[in-house]
Design a protein around this motif. Structure first.
Motif, short mmCIF file in Angstrom:
data_model
loop_
_atom_site.label_atom_id
_atom_site.label_comp_id
_atom_site.label_asym_id
_atom_site.label_seq_id
_atom_site.Cartn_x
_atom_site.Cartn_y
_atom_site.Cartn_z
N LEU A 226 -3.93 20.48 8.45
CA LEU A 226 -2.96 19.33 9.01
C LEU A 226 -2.34 20.11 10.29
O LEU A 226 -2.06 20.01 10.78
CB LEU A 226 -1.57 19.09 8.44
N ALA A 227 -2.05 21.65 9.98
CA ALA A 227 -1.89 22.48 10.99
C ALA A 227 -3.24 24.22 10.88
O ALA A 227 -3.41 24.08 9.70
CB ALA A 227 -0.39 23.22 10.75
N GLU B 127 1.35 11.98 11.94
CA GLU B 127 2.92 12.18 11.49
C GLU B 127 2.75 13.61 11.98
O GLU B 127 3.75 14.72 13.03
CB GLU B 127 3.51 12.27 9.63
N TYR B 128 1.55 14.47 12.07
CA TYR B 128 1.05 15.83 12.85
C TYR B 128 0.09 15.97 13.60
O TYR B 128 -0.17 16.60 14.24
CB TYR B 128 0.21 16.61 11.06
N GLY B 129 0.23 14.37 14.57
CA GLY B 129 -0.61 14.33 15.48
C GLY B 129 -1.86 13.99 15.44
O GLY B 129 -2.78 13.72 16.56
N PHE B 130 -2.71 14.07 14.13
CA PHE B 130 -4.06 13.65 14.10
C PHE B 130 -4.58 12.52 13.52
O PHE B 130 -4.10 11.65 12.86
CB PHE B 130 -4.93 14.43 12.81
N TYR B 131 -4.97 11.61 14.00
CA TYR B 131 -5.48 10.64 14.25
C TYR B 131 -7.43 10.20 14.47
O TYR B 131 -8.37 11.10 14.73
CB TYR B 131 -5.67 9.98 16.13
N GLY B 132 -7.91 9.60 12.84
CA GLY B 132 -8.60 10.17 12.59
C GLY B 132 -10.13 8.78 12.99
O GLY B 132 -9.11 7.53 13.21
N GLY B 133 -11.23 9.55 13.14
CA GLY B 133 -12.14 8.46 13.01
C GLY B 133 -13.48 8.74 12.71
O GLY B 133 -14.08 9.69 12.19
N ASP B 134 -15.14 7.34 12.87
CA ASP B 134 -16.01 7.79 12.34
C ASP B 134 -16.88 7.71 13.27
O ASP B 134 -16.57 6.42 14.19
CB ASP B 134 -16.01 6.59 11.38
N HIS B 135 -17.58 8.37 14.19
CA HIS B 135 -18.58 8.39 15.52
C HIS B 135 -19.79 7.42 15.04
O HIS B 135 -20.14 7.51 16.38
CB HIS B 135 -18.56 9.53 16.17
N HIS B 136 -19.97 7.07 14.28
CA HIS B 136 -21.02 6.23 13.63
C HIS B 136 -21.43 5.60 12.74
O HIS B 136 -21.45 5.79 11.78
CB HIS B 136 -22.31 8.02 13.39
N ILE B 137 -21.21 4.45 13.23
CA ILE B 137 -21.31 3.26 12.59
C ILE B 137 -22.02 2.50 13.42
O ILE B 137 -22.64 2.17 14.10
CB ILE B 137 -19.38 2.14 12.80
N HIS B 138 -22.51 1.26 12.26
CA HIS B 138 -23.59 0.01 12.56
C HIS B 138 -23.07 -0.91 12.10
O HIS B 138 -22.61 -1.06 10.96
CB HIS B 138 -24.78 0.85 12.83
N GLY B 139 -23.42 -1.76 13.23
CA GLY B 139 -23.53 -3.59 12.56
C GLY B 139 -24.45 -3.89 12.49
O GLY B 139 -24.98 -5.05 12.55
N ALA B 140 -25.83 -3.24 12.43
CA ALA B 140 -27.37 -4.07 12.50
C ALA B 140 -27.91 -2.74 11.47
O ALA B 140 -27.77 -1.41 12.03
CB ALA B 140 -27.71 -4.89 13.34
N GLY B 141 -29.05 -3.41 10.97
CA GLY B 141 -29.55 -2.12 10.85
C GLY B 141 -29.70 -1.87 8.96
O GLY B 141 -28.66 -2.26 8.71
N LEU C 125 0.98 -1.32 -0.30
CA LEU C 125 0.52 0.17 -0.45
C LEU C 125 1.23 1.68 0.25
O LEU C 125 1.84 1.10 0.38
CB LEU C 125 -0.80 0.14 1.20
N GLU C 126 0.22 2.12 -0.74
CA GLU C 126 0.93 3.70 -0.73
C GLU C 126 0.02 4.60 -0.02
O GLU C 126 -1.31 5.12 -0.21
CB GLU C 126 1.94 3.86 -2.07
N ARG C 127 0.60 5.58 0.98
CA ARG C 127 -0.14 6.67 1.72
C ARG C 127 0.35 7.38 0.56
O ARG C 127 1.15 7.96 0.28
CB ARG C 127 0.63 6.85 2.68
N TRP C 128 -0.82 8.78 0.26
CA TRP C 128 -0.42 9.93 -0.21
C TRP C 128 -0.20 10.69 1.62
O TRP C 128 -0.11 12.12 0.77
CB TRP C 128 -1.38 10.54 -1.47
N ILE C 129 -0.82 10.30 1.88
CA ILE C 129 -0.60 11.84 3.43
C ILE C 129 -1.49 11.17 4.61
O ILE C 129 -1.62 9.61 4.58
CB ILE C 129 -2.05 12.89 3.89
N ASN C 130 -0.71 11.34 5.69
CA ASN C 130 -0.39 10.70 7.14
C ASN C 130 -0.82 11.40 7.80
O ASN C 130 0.19 11.63 8.50
CB ASN C 130 0.62 9.79 7.09
N PRO C 131 -1.91 12.15 8.71
CA PRO C 131 -2.35 12.36 9.39
C PRO C 131 -1.18 12.64 11.04
O PRO C 131 -1.34 13.48 11.52
CB PRO C 131 -3.60 12.81 9.51
#
Length: 832
Positions: A637-638, A329-343, A321-327
């Motif tokens: 990134l800043a 490295e700037y101290g940012f960690y990405g998430g998705d706060h709304h995912i479902h396992g049903a419905g 795999l190849e990254r074009w960006i890595n947040p």
């Protein structure tokens, strides 16, 4: 040359006879010239499918000679199924002389001879009770939104075991979708087998109204010999050489996704063309050539290449795999706060949604650092058992998953769905662990309960209900302010009305009065602007009660990045302009608002350099606004205002002054051509840009490469400085100097892909009060919500709810008195 991944197995062997000879009824008198044309197209199609016939030269000679008998003599031994259409247009299906051999996990072309005793020229369809999806439970609304109705899943209440086939007629050029009316012609059926070994299936054909005549049964039993698939081990190496998970799409030249979606059960989701695999895991594929696409979410380059699967029991495909960006490295960690396992798009049969193992593979395969899987109404009892007070045990140091709650499908859903993150306890007092009793029917109490245990709270899919119905909004204004009932609103009647635009901008004919049609047009124009003063319907499931719960101090964030961007950000802007420290967070609401992938909307939280993610710290950073929201293809990134970053401290100025803004942004060199990313303009207008709920156009895998992105510095929701930035995958440093005239919030955005949380700049110690109309707009939305949803609040709770709504209104009235007039926004509103 690319070829469709199809298996036309051992064609010479298919020329087996029935009792040692070709069945006599196959040979029929037929016009030679059109049959020759049909056979020529058949040969071309088989060549395209990668399954040429070894007697192709002989067939070409017979076609050129227009020898109908010789053409049938050469092709009939290869016929697996014979379809006879009688003069009354009824069907009979019989076995042909060829052996029925298939390839597991691949589409095998099967030769069909059509004997047409009628003049019928309709589409011929192939069917089987052993064909179709192996799951059930997708909601019709999800199927329509996602343009997945072709999977036919919504018609099945329960999963049907034993469906090992997938069938279609090959009707792409040079073949035709309809029978021609010729006395005899040949067609190609593509048959996929998900199992190996000897299997019997009933194969039928339909044309027109179907095949119900008892004398001409439209089906026949077929005993298939299915050769096993190739077990392909995927070797997945991350950009740094470590083993990881990735997202793969395997397609043939005809666009078939492998494995076929109708045959997928978890961990593969049928409503996605992609699959996810960890390093060393296996996918079953047939021998042949594929177009393979692979990546690990939007922070990675989408790579493509052809792969050839050999005809042997096992094979291996390695990718890096190849990254074009890595947040990070700037101290940012990405998430998705709304995912479902049903419905929604998830099936309810054979299981009630999917397991944590399945969801973690999705989260990890999309390169998310955090995935919040929220239990809600559908499959509530089954899914709630996965809850723990801490992150799930499957979590890795830089990829964590937590099960929490969305109050949706029960309780307070009518006043807006709310996401409750980092709960320590999921059972509301008095609910006894059920969704059917004890839950409040409005959102503020449940948010107070969550906050009391240290949770983070916010509204989901915010724009649902914040849409502008121009005609209805205009009628509401006339009902309230047309005091003389003359079907006109005079200027004096509008003195206390909050209009969507200034009076003079609405009064198109300059006659000093507003007609309903003028107001309708004004609402439609206002709905395209950000911010705007048009009052929404407040009748959905998004950020409905947010003005009340924010005023009560129990709402941390508003969700963005999954519903139309103007409506999402407009609500947020008005509350910020009233001085409330509301933050924005990014979500997908997978697979309801979108089933494309988890992490379609994201929030990147600043944690600094860490080796292991602390979920509590991440949620705290989300609540404080140390973050930006994005679709993953755009990054801030800043961002600092006079050295102050969002979510830390307010910037204090003794008097109006200039401030310096330094930022770093990056945009992907390639992103999907979709309304969700602003790369396509929706036919219904700018107000739908950013929407992931519906596609607003045909489904496509096209991409946009390069180009410019307009980065804006916004103060109190209005752009004050801009810069064009190349979408080249590189970080670009930006430097601005702007004037701050009054206490304000300052943020960076790129519509519709990116928005930072704000830095609050306080001048002379005064709170942010951008304009009086912001507070008045919030009051109007509260009143409209009460009119629209009062009846959804339980009678026993209604008095307390009304008191809380009134307290919020009073708070906004005080803010309105403290705020400056801004007459350019809405005539009359400043005088209220």
């Amino acid at each position: 040359m690319n070829r469709l991944v199809i298996c036309f197995l051992a064609l010479p062997a298919l020329a087996a006879m029935v009792h040692g000879q070709i069945a006599a009824p196959l040979r029929v008198p037929v016009e030679a010239q059109p049959l020759s044309a049909n056979v020529t197209r058949l040969l071309q199609a088989l060549q395209f499918l990668g399954a040429p016939i070894e007697t192709a030269k002989e067939l070409e000679v017979a076609a050129q000679a227009r020898d109908a008998d010789r053409l049938q003599e050469l092709l009939d031994p290869r016929v697996v199924l014979v379809v006879t259409i009688n003069p009354e247009s009824r069907l009979k299906v019989e076995r042909g002389p060829a052996k029925a051999r298939l390839q597991q996990a691949g589409f095998t072309p099967v030769l069909v001879k059509i004997i047409n005793q009628s003049t019928l020229t309709r589409e011929l369809r192939i069917v089987s009770p052993q064909s179709g999806q192996v799951y059930a439970g997708m909601t019709p609304l999800s199927a329509e939104r996602m343009q997945r109705t072709h999977l036919k899943e919504i018609s099945e209440p329960n999963a049907v075991p034993g469906r090992f086939l997938e069938l279609e007629m090959f009707s792409r050029p040079p073949m035709m979708p309809n029978v021609s009316g010729l006395a005899a012609e040949y067609a190609i059926a593509l048959i996929y087998g998900s199992e190996s070994g000897t299997r019997e299936a009933t194969i039928g054909f339909e044309i027109g109204q179907g095949n119900q005549d008892l004398g001409f049964r439209g089906e026949a039993p077929v005993l298939f010999d299915i050769r096993p698939a190739v077990q392909v081990t995927l070797r997945v190496q991350d950009y740094d050489g470590k083993s990881t998970a990735a997202r793969f799409i395997f397609r043939d030249e005809a666009g078939h996704a492998f494995p076929p979606q109708a045959k997928r059960l978890a961990p593969d989701f049928y409503f996605q063309p992609q699959i996810y695999r960890r390093d060393g895991e296996v996918v079953l594929l047939p021998p042949g050539r594929f177009r393979m696409q692979y990546d690990r979410g939007p922070e990675y380059r989408r790579l493509r290449r052809e792969v050839t699967i050999p005809s042997r029991p096992a094979a291996e495909v390695a990718v890096k795999l190849e990254r074009w960006i890595n947040p990070m490295e700037y101290g940012f960690y990405g998430g998705d706060h709304h995912i479902h396992g049903a419905g929604c798009a998830h099936y309810t049969s054979p299981t009630e949604g999917v397991t944590p193992e399945d969801m973690f593979l999705q989260v990890n395969g999309e390169g998310l650092n955090v995935g919040c899987v929220l239990t809600w109404g559908p499959c509530f009892d089954y899914q709630r058992r996965f809850f723990t007070p801490t992150v799930h045990q499957l979590s890795a140091p830089l990829c964590v998953m937590k099960y929490d709650l969305e109050i949706s499908g029960f309780g307070s859903q009518a006043l807006g769905h709310v996401c409750l993150l980092n709960l320590k306890e999921q059972t509301y007092p008095g609910s006894d662990g059920t969704k059917s009793k004890g839950w409040p029917t409005w959102t503020t109490p449940v948010m107070k309960w969550a906050k009391a245990q240290g949770a983070v709270t916010g509204y989901a899919h915010s724009a649902s209900g914040l849409e502008i119905d121009a005609r209805d909004a205009s009628k509401r204004l006339f009902a309230r302010f047309d005091t003389n009932h003359d079907a006109l609103l005079a200027r004096t009647e509008c003195d206390k009305a909050l209009l969507p635009l200034p009076f003079d901008a609405i009064d198109a004919d300059r006659d000093g009065a507003l007609t309903e049609s003028e107001l309708v047009a004004a609402h439609d124009r206002a709905a395209e602007r950000l911010p705007n003063l048009a009052i929404p319907q407040m009748n959905g499931v998004g950020a409905m009660e947010i003005c009340v719960s924010v005023a009560a101090g129990v709402c941390d964030f508003i969700s963005a990045m999954d519903t139309p961007r103007i409506a999402e950000w407009n609500m947020w802007y008005h509350l910020l302009n009233c001085g409330f420290p509301l933050k924005v967070s990014g979500e997908t609401d997978f697979p309801c608002m979108s089933g494309e992938r988890v992490g379609q909307g994201r929030v990147y939280v600043q944690l600094g350099p860490v080796n292991q993610i602390d979920f509590g710290a991440w949620c705290n950073g989300l609540a404080k606004g140390r973050s930006y929201v994005s679709d993953g293809f755009a990054h801030a990134l800043a961002f600092m205002v006079d050295g102050v970053a969002p979510g830390y401290n307010d910037l204090l100025l003794a008097a109006p002054d200039k401030v310096r803004i330094r930022a770093a942004v990056a945009f992907a060199p390639e992103l999907p051509a979709a309304v969700a990313h602003g790369m396509m303009f929706p036919p219904d207008g700018k107000r739908f840009v950013g929407d992931t709920v519906t596609l607003h156009g045909p489904r496509t895998e096209e991409v946009i490469r390069g180009g410019q992105r307009l980065v804006e510095i916004v103060v109190n929701g209005k752009p004050v400085a801009t810069k064009e930035v190349l979408a080249d995958g590189q970080a670009h440093d930006l430097d601005f100097e702007i004037q701050i005239h009054q206490s304000s919030w300052v943020a960076l955005r790129q519509f519709p892909q990116l928005h930072t949380n704000p830095v609050h700049v306080l001048v002379g110690g005064k709170p942010i009060r951008a304009s009086r109309t912001d507070a008045l707009w919030c009051i109007e939305t509260i009143e409209q919500l009460w009119r629209a949803r009062e009846g959804a609040i339980a009678a026993s709770e209604r008095a307390e709810a009304r008191r809380t709504f009134d307290e919020a209104i009073e708070k906004f009235r005080r803010i309105a008195k403290e705020a400056p007039n801004e007459v350019e926004e809405g005539s009359g509103a400043a005088a209220r």
